[in-house]
Scaffold this active site. Sequence first.
Site, PDB file in Angstrom:
ATOM      1  CE  LYS A  54      -3.855  -2.442   2.264  1.00 28.28           C
ATOM      2  NZ  LYS A  54      -4.270  -2.862   3.387  1.00 28.28           N
ATOM      3  CD  GLN A  98      -3.146  -4.557   6.831  1.00 29.31           C
ATOM      4  OE1 GLN A  98      -2.752  -3.520   5.922  1.00 29.31           O
ATOM      5  NE2 GLN A  98      -3.838  -5.423   6.490  1.00 29.31           N
ATOM      6  CG  ASP A 121      -9.386   0.281   5.064  1.00 25.25           C
ATOM      7  OD1 ASP A 121      -9.285   0.037   3.871  1.00 25.25           O
ATOM      8  OD2 ASP A 121      -8.668  -0.108   5.923  1.00 25.25           O
TER       9      ASP A 121
END
Length: 298
Positions: A54, A98, A121
């Site tokens: 990412k 994460q 997200d």
Amino acid sequence: MSAQIIDGTRLATEMRTEIAAQVADLKANRNITPGLGVILVGNDPASLSYVTAKERACAAAGMLSREIRLPEETTQNDLLNCVEQMNQDPLIHGILVQLPLPRHIDEKAVINAISPAKDVDGFTPVNVGRMLIDEPCFLPCTPHGIIQMLIRAGVETSGKHAVVIGRSNIVGKPVAHLLMRKARGGNATVTVCHTGTPDLAHHTRQADIVIAAAGRPNTLTGDMLKPGAVVIDVGVNRIPDTSRKSGFRLAGDAQFESVSQVASMVTPVPGGVGPMTITMLLHNTLESCLRTCATTLP
Ligand code: NAP
């Protein structure tokens, strides 16, 4: 029949080039750089490799990425403080924590602490709620990436029957919603299957489009498909393989050999949904930055 491969890497590169051009334009004309804040707790190798991918993608698109790496034993309070720091940081437009987090940390509490305005997200209740009632929001990256893949690969969804295998909050439920939305890449009739579904094949055999997100290899085999169906394989399963240096190989949820004999189109693993997921994270971070510009700059 031998299925056409939907090349996620190629589609993702196409989108990332578009995103990079918009980032360059923002920098040149408004002197602002979209920034992604990444928080990683612990040393899980899979999480570390996702975070690295990412951050690399961010840099390649010309975006800023700022990482906070915390030890496994970090307390929930310390983690919540880091999230709050990023919530307040004007250079950070998107925040990614994460997952999974270590067991002693309440994942929901951490997700809820992310400002919905920076929740790239799309996991906070505010964004999930807005998605369900078709209000402006950040769409979750994997489901949104799947819809973009279908659109860019020229797969018609409107009026089709889509079967989703899996009902998780991050893949199954949101992709089912996006497929049924009255919008481009949606307007499908959707069936959602899970471990309580007695005869999975009965449903998948009626599908024009199957989204496999069970997290189990060989969940979908060729004999479970209608000829010509389109298969999007979301699964990422690590299969032990001593012939490889890593000791494993990646496999999806679909049994690729048999599925590709019956389907008209199929996504590979790796190189399918994964690259699109990262791309949609960049897309959302850029989107967040553009929203900030719209509210703060003349
Ligand atoms: P998850 O939370 O474990 O959910 C799996 C879902 O599949 C559950 O709803 C489960 O049903 C259902 N299921 C499991 N086995 C089944 C079976 N045999 N028949 C029917 N349904 C079954 O997993 P997830 O987070 O949604 O992820 C799914 C897979 O996608 C994983 O392999 C994950 O690594 C991968 N993934 C990939 C990306 C990417 O970017 N490529 C992103 C996210 C996830 P119950 O609800 O009844 O338990």
